[in-house]
Design a protein around this motif. Structure first.
Motif, PDB file in Angstrom:
ATOM      1  N   ILE A 164       0.904  -1.154  -0.027  1.00  0.00           N
ATOM      2  CA  ILE A 164      -0.031   0.072   0.114  1.00  0.00           C
ATOM      3  C   ILE A 164       0.840   1.125   0.145  1.00  0.00           C
ATOM      4  O   ILE A 164       0.711   1.982  -0.751  1.00  0.00           O
ATOM      5  CB  ILE A 164      -0.857   0.025   0.979  1.00  0.00           C
ATOM      6  N   VAL A 165       2.041   1.431   0.896  1.00  0.00           N
ATOM      7  CA  VAL A 165       2.885   2.437   0.790  1.00  0.00           C
ATOM      8  C   VAL A 165       3.403   2.448  -0.446  1.00  0.00           C
ATOM      9  O   VAL A 165       3.755   3.697  -0.988  1.00  0.00           O
ATOM     10  CB  VAL A 165       3.823   2.231   2.039  1.00  0.00           C
ATOM     11  N   SER A 166       3.935   1.364  -0.995  1.00  0.00           N
ATOM     12  CA  SER A 166       4.595   1.744  -2.169  1.00  0.00           C
ATOM     13  C   SER A 166       3.787   2.075  -3.337  1.00  0.00           C
ATOM     14  O   SER A 166       4.101   2.875  -4.196  1.00  0.00           O
ATOM     15  CB  SER A 166       5.065   0.063  -2.582  1.00  0.00           C
ATOM     16  N   ALA A 167       2.422   1.468  -3.281  1.00  0.00           N
ATOM     17  CA  ALA A 167       1.488   2.200  -4.238  1.00  0.00           C
ATOM     18  C   ALA A 167       1.105   3.723  -4.126  1.00  0.00           C
ATOM     19  O   ALA A 167       0.918   4.188  -5.102  1.00  0.00           O
ATOM     20  CB  ALA A 167       0.112   1.183  -4.275  1.00  0.00           C
ATOM     21  N   ILE A 168       0.965   4.135  -3.047  1.00  0.00           N
ATOM     22  CA  ILE A 168       0.671   5.425  -2.733  1.00  0.00           C
ATOM     23  C   ILE A 168       1.894   6.486  -3.344  1.00  0.00           C
ATOM     24  O   ILE A 168       1.716   7.259  -3.813  1.00  0.00           O
ATOM     25  CB  ILE A 168       0.410   5.875  -1.147  1.00  0.00           C
ATOM     26  N   SER A 169       2.951   5.798  -2.650  1.00  0.00           N
ATOM     27  CA  SER A 169       4.202   6.512  -3.141  1.00  0.00           C
ATOM     28  C   SER A 169       4.452   6.700  -4.596  1.00  0.00           C
ATOM     29  O   SER A 169       5.043   7.671  -5.196  1.00  0.00           O
ATOM     30  CB  SER A 169       5.400   6.234  -2.416  1.00  0.00           C
ATOM     31  N   SER A 170       3.857   5.737  -5.382  1.00  0.00           N
ATOM     32  CA  SER A 170       4.283   5.959  -6.956  1.00  0.00           C
ATOM     33  C   SER A 170       3.209   6.659  -7.587  1.00  0.00           C
ATOM     34  O   SER A 170       3.336   7.167  -8.693  1.00  0.00           O
ATOM     35  CB  SER A 170       3.976   4.179  -7.516  1.00  0.00           C
TER      36      SER A 170
END
Length: 174
Positions: A164-170
């Motif tokens: 989720i963190v990776s998706a948001i930061s992308s």
């Protein structure tokens, strides 16, 4: 924040998912479709390590399935045949798996199929492990109540949180 995990969880189903199983035998059409998807995925990776096994784990290989359970298919290989740094291989294959599963919406009987590559030395905590390559149970699930595995829940939570963190930061909605 993690929820309180002190409650006992009891399995509600008295049979394996009848969409996939005839009693405790995997339906042959399901087996063939899963093998086809797993082999296609593995061929796309261009990895050279031989496949040791292809297994189903998780709720679809046990009594804790729901009508929305996905099918977790693991291709078992020896990570050391790719690189001696097993953690590096694991991270690479996790990224590869995530990207591939996002791009391929594979369903069988309306159930998502998630394909993973697993190291031969990785311990499976699943209640049931079924070899679709050999068409046999490696660990037959038992019909009984179970206590929630807090460590496994925390591991899953951390995996989802990281994705989720990776998706948001992308900043890429897809």
């Amino acid at each position: 924040q993690m929820p309180n995990l002190h409650k006992k969880w009891h399995l509600e189903n008295t049979t394996l998912n009848p969409e996939f199983w005839d009693g405790k035998i995997l339906k042959s059409d399901i087996q063939q479709k899963l093998l086809q998807h797993a082999k296609y995925f593995y061929k796309q990776t261009e990895l050279q390590a031989p496949i040791i096994d292809i297994i189903i784990i998780g709720s679809s290989a046990g009594y804790n399935w729901t009508p929305t359970s996905d099918i977790d298919v693991h291709i078992v290989i020896d990570f050391k045949q790719i690189n001696k740094d097993v953690d590096l291989v694991k991270n690479y294959l996790n990224n590869l798996r995530t990207t591939w599963n996002e791009k391929h919406n594979i369903k069988i009987n309306n159930h998502d199929v998630e394909v993973y590559i697993q190291d031969k030395d990785h311990p499976n905590r699943s209640h049931g492990i079924y070899s679709i390559l050999k068409n046999v149970w490696l660990k037959e699930p038992k019909l009984e109540g179970a206590i929630l595995d807090k460590d496994e829940v925390l591991r899953k939570y951390r995996d989802f949180k990281s994705e989720i963190v990776s998706a948001i930061s992308s900043k890429d909605p897809d």
